[in-house]
Design a protein around this motif. Structure first.
Motif, PDB file in Angstrom:
ATOM      1  N   GLY A  11      -7.061   2.376   4.952  1.00  0.00           N
ATOM      2  CA  GLY A  11      -6.694   2.594   6.352  1.00  0.00           C
ATOM      3  C   GLY A  11      -6.165   3.968   6.648  1.00  0.00           C
ATOM      4  N   SER A  12      -4.979   3.983   7.262  1.00  0.00           N
ATOM      5  CA  SER A  12      -4.414   5.248   7.733  1.00  0.00           C
ATOM      6  C   SER A  12      -3.978   6.155   6.594  1.00  0.00           C
ATOM      7  N   GLY A  13      -3.576   5.577   5.475  1.00  0.00           N
ATOM      8  CA  GLY A  13      -3.265   6.384   4.304  1.00  0.00           C
ATOM      9  C   GLY A  13      -1.875   6.971   4.266  1.00  0.00           C
ATOM     10  N   THR A  14      -0.903   6.369   4.944  1.00  0.00           N
ATOM     11  CA  THR A  14       0.439   6.944   4.919  1.00  0.00           C
ATOM     12  C   THR A  14       1.087   6.792   3.543  1.00  0.00           C
ATOM     13  N   ASN A  15       0.893   5.661   2.872  1.00  0.00           N
ATOM     14  CA  ASN A  15       1.416   5.517   1.515  1.00  0.00           C
ATOM     15  C   ASN A  15       0.679   6.448   0.560  1.00  0.00           C
ATOM     16  N   PHE A  16      -0.616   6.575   0.748  1.00  0.00           N
ATOM     17  CA  PHE A  16      -1.408   7.529  -0.040  1.00  0.00           C
ATOM     18  C   PHE A  16      -0.836   8.937   0.108  1.00  0.00           C
ATOM     19  N   GLU A  17      -0.610   9.360   1.351  1.00  0.00           N
ATOM     20  CA  GLU A  17      -0.091  10.705   1.615  1.00  0.00           C
ATOM     21  C   GLU A  17       1.301  10.887   1.009  1.00  0.00           C
ATOM     22  N   ASN A  18       2.141   9.876   1.106  1.00  0.00           N
ATOM     23  CA  ASN A  18       3.480   9.942   0.539  1.00  0.00           C
ATOM     24  C   ASN A  18       3.416  10.174  -0.976  1.00  0.00           C
ATOM     25  N   ALA A  55     -12.146   5.793   7.462  1.00  0.00           N
ATOM     26  CA  ALA A  55     -10.707   5.589   7.231  1.00  0.00           C
ATOM     27  C   ALA A  55      -9.952   6.910   7.387  1.00  0.00           C
ATOM     28  N   LYS A  56      -8.794   6.836   8.017  1.00  0.00           N
ATOM     29  CA  LYS A  56      -7.969   8.039   8.223  1.00  0.00           C
ATOM     30  C   LYS A  56      -7.481   8.650   6.911  1.00  0.00           C
ATOM     31  N   CYS A  57      -7.389   7.828   5.879  1.00  0.00           N
ATOM     32  CA  CYS A  57      -6.926   8.345   4.590  1.00  0.00           C
ATOM     33  C   CYS A  57      -7.849   9.445   4.062  1.00  0.00           C
ATOM     34  N   ILE A  58      -9.098   9.454   4.480  1.00  0.00           N
ATOM     35  CA  ILE A  58     -10.050  10.490   4.040  1.00  0.00           C
ATOM     36  C   ILE A  58      -9.589  11.858   4.532  1.00  0.00           C
ATOM     37  N   GLU A  59      -9.176  11.942   5.789  1.00  0.00           N
ATOM     38  CA  GLU A  59      -8.660  13.209   6.327  1.00  0.00           C
ATOM     39  C   GLU A  59      -7.428  13.658   5.540  1.00  0.00           C
ATOM     40  N   ARG A  60      -6.561  12.713   5.225  1.00  0.00           N
ATOM     41  CA  ARG A  60      -5.353  13.046   4.469  1.00  0.00           C
ATOM     42  C   ARG A  60      -5.720  13.566   3.076  1.00  0.00           C
ATOM     43  N   ALA A  61      -6.723  12.964   2.450  1.00  0.00           N
ATOM     44  CA  ALA A  61      -7.165  13.410   1.118  1.00  0.00           C
ATOM     45  C   ALA A  61      -7.728  14.826   1.180  1.00  0.00           C
ATOM     46  N   GLY A 102      -2.566   0.506   0.333  1.00  0.00           N
ATOM     47  CA  GLY A 102      -3.191   0.014   1.550  1.00  0.00           C
ATOM     48  C   GLY A 102      -4.674  -0.260   1.367  1.00  0.00           C
ATOM     49  N   TYR A 103      -5.074  -0.630   0.166  1.00  0.00           N
ATOM     50  CA  TYR A 103      -6.469  -0.979  -0.117  1.00  0.00           C
ATOM     51  C   TYR A 103      -6.641  -2.447   0.236  1.00  0.00           C
ATOM     52  N   MET A 104      -7.582  -2.752   1.112  1.00  0.00           N
ATOM     53  CA  MET A 104      -7.667  -4.084   1.688  1.00  0.00           C
ATOM     54  C   MET A 104      -8.755  -4.971   1.073  1.00  0.00           C
ATOM     55  N   LYS A 105      -9.134  -4.683  -0.156  1.00  0.00           N
ATOM     56  CA  LYS A 105     -10.082  -5.536  -0.871  1.00  0.00           C
ATOM     57  C   LYS A 105      -9.382  -6.093  -2.114  1.00  0.00           C
ATOM     58  N   LEU A 106      -9.727  -7.329  -2.450  1.00  0.00           N
ATOM     59  CA  LEU A 106      -9.235  -7.888  -3.701  1.00  0.00           C
ATOM     60  C   LEU A 106      -9.951  -7.201  -4.854  1.00  0.00           C
ATOM     61  N   GLU A 164       9.230  -1.748  15.402  1.00  0.00           N
ATOM     62  CA  GLU A 164      10.478  -1.277  14.783  1.00  0.00           C
ATOM     63  C   GLU A 164      10.618  -1.830  13.368  1.00  0.00           C
ATOM     64  N   LEU A 165      10.296  -3.097  13.215  1.00  0.00           N
ATOM     65  CA  LEU A 165      10.361  -3.711  11.891  1.00  0.00           C
ATOM     66  C   LEU A 165       9.356  -3.047  10.952  1.00  0.00           C
ATOM     67  N   GLU A 166       8.164  -2.832  11.438  1.00  0.00           N
ATOM     68  CA  GLU A 166       7.129  -2.182  10.630  1.00  0.00           C
ATOM     69  C   GLU A 166       7.580  -0.791  10.169  1.00  0.00           C
ATOM     70  N   ASN A 167       8.207  -0.038  11.051  1.00  0.00           N
ATOM     71  CA  ASN A 167       8.689   1.301  10.691  1.00  0.00           C
ATOM     72  C   ASN A 167       9.759   1.236   9.601  1.00  0.00           C
ATOM     73  N   ARG A 168      10.665   0.256   9.680  1.00  0.00           N
ATOM     74  CA  ARG A 168      11.703   0.128   8.651  1.00  0.00           C
ATOM     75  C   ARG A 168      11.104  -0.284   7.310  1.00  0.00           C
ATOM     76  N   VAL A 169      10.133  -1.196   7.357  1.00  0.00           N
ATOM     77  CA  VAL A 169       9.483  -1.623   6.110  1.00  0.00           C
ATOM     78  C   VAL A 169       8.721  -0.444   5.500  1.00  0.00           C
ATOM     79  N   LYS A 170       8.002   0.320   6.319  1.00  0.00           N
ATOM     80  CA  LYS A 170       7.281   1.505   5.821  1.00  0.00           C
ATOM     81  C   LYS A 170       8.245   2.486   5.148  1.00  0.00           C
ATOM     82  N   SER A 171       9.393   2.707   5.759  1.00  0.00           N
ATOM     83  CA  SER A 171      10.383   3.615   5.163  1.00  0.00           C
ATOM     84  C   SER A 171      10.799   3.132   3.778  1.00  0.00           C
ATOM     85  N   LEU A 172      10.975   1.824   3.636  1.00  0.00           N
ATOM     86  CA  LEU A 172      11.305   1.263   2.323  1.00  0.00           C
ATOM     87  C   LEU A 172      10.176   1.503   1.330  1.00  0.00           C
TER      88      LEU A 172
END
Length: 188
Positions: free
Chosen positions: A10-17, A42-48, A89-93, A166-174
């Motif tokens: 997806g967006s790749g924020t964990n990837f970028e981090n 996927a947005k993660c491609i731009e981040r890569a 954030g890989y969405m395949k098993l 708001e909850l999603e943002n706090r979980v992402k920060s964790l």
């Protein structure tokens, strides 16, 4: 030097981090070989590309079946001599073809306190549950959906007046703090 492949859909924020921490030297002795993604848009491609990292795009519908799909990925992993797979954030098993080689060397981060709220929209599930807390979990990947051995968790309150965002943002920060810490400890 330990070689890891990062998988994202997806967006790749964990990837970028993770990439930023590798570049900043906060994850020393780790080399990221490539981004593996299953979506050509996927947005993660731009981040890569920002990190000048090779990108392998393999969409399941391009292959005869999941075994052939995973065989292609496994061939790339073997060529790059990858030691560990880190899902961000890989969405395949991950199926038996890859697990047969990498079981015990695949990490995943999931936005809930597993075993609660497996699968997609874990934050939404927690938000709508009436629970007073949720969090994030880093675990080993096995053949089930979010069923692998838990390595570490971090808790997050669900506040009375929270919005899902708001909850999603706090979980992402964790996630951004926990995942690199676990990667450093487990892989290094």
């Amino acid at each position: 030097m330990v070689k890891i492949a990062l998988f994202a859909s997806g967006s790749g924020t964990n990837f970028e981090n993770i990439m930023q921490r590798v570049e900043d030297g906060q994850l020393p002795n780790i080399e990221v070989t490539a981004l593996y993604t299953d979506h050509e848009n996927a947005k993660c491609i731009e981040r890569a590309r920002h990190f000048d990292l090779p990108v392998h795009i393999n969409e399941l519908n391009q292959f005869e079946d999941k075994r052939a799909y995973e065989r292609k990925i496994l061939d790339l992993l073997t060529t790059e001599q990858v030691d560990w797979i880190v899902l961000a954030g890989y969405m395949k098993l991950i199926g038996p073809t890859i697990l047969s080689v990498y079981e015990g060397r695949i990490l995943n981060i999931h936005p809930s306190l597993l075993p609660k709220y497996k699968g997609k929209d874990a934050i939404g599930q927690a938000f709508n549950s009436g629970d007073s807390e949720t969090g994030t979990t880093v675990h080993y990947v096995d053949s089930g959906m979010d069923t692998g051995q838990i390595i570490e968790q971090s808790r997050c309150p669900i506040l009375k007046n929270d919005t899902k965002e708001e909850l999603e943002n706090r979980v992402k920060s964790l996630e951004y703090e926990l995942y690199p810490k676990v990667i450093a400890r487990v892989i290094q």
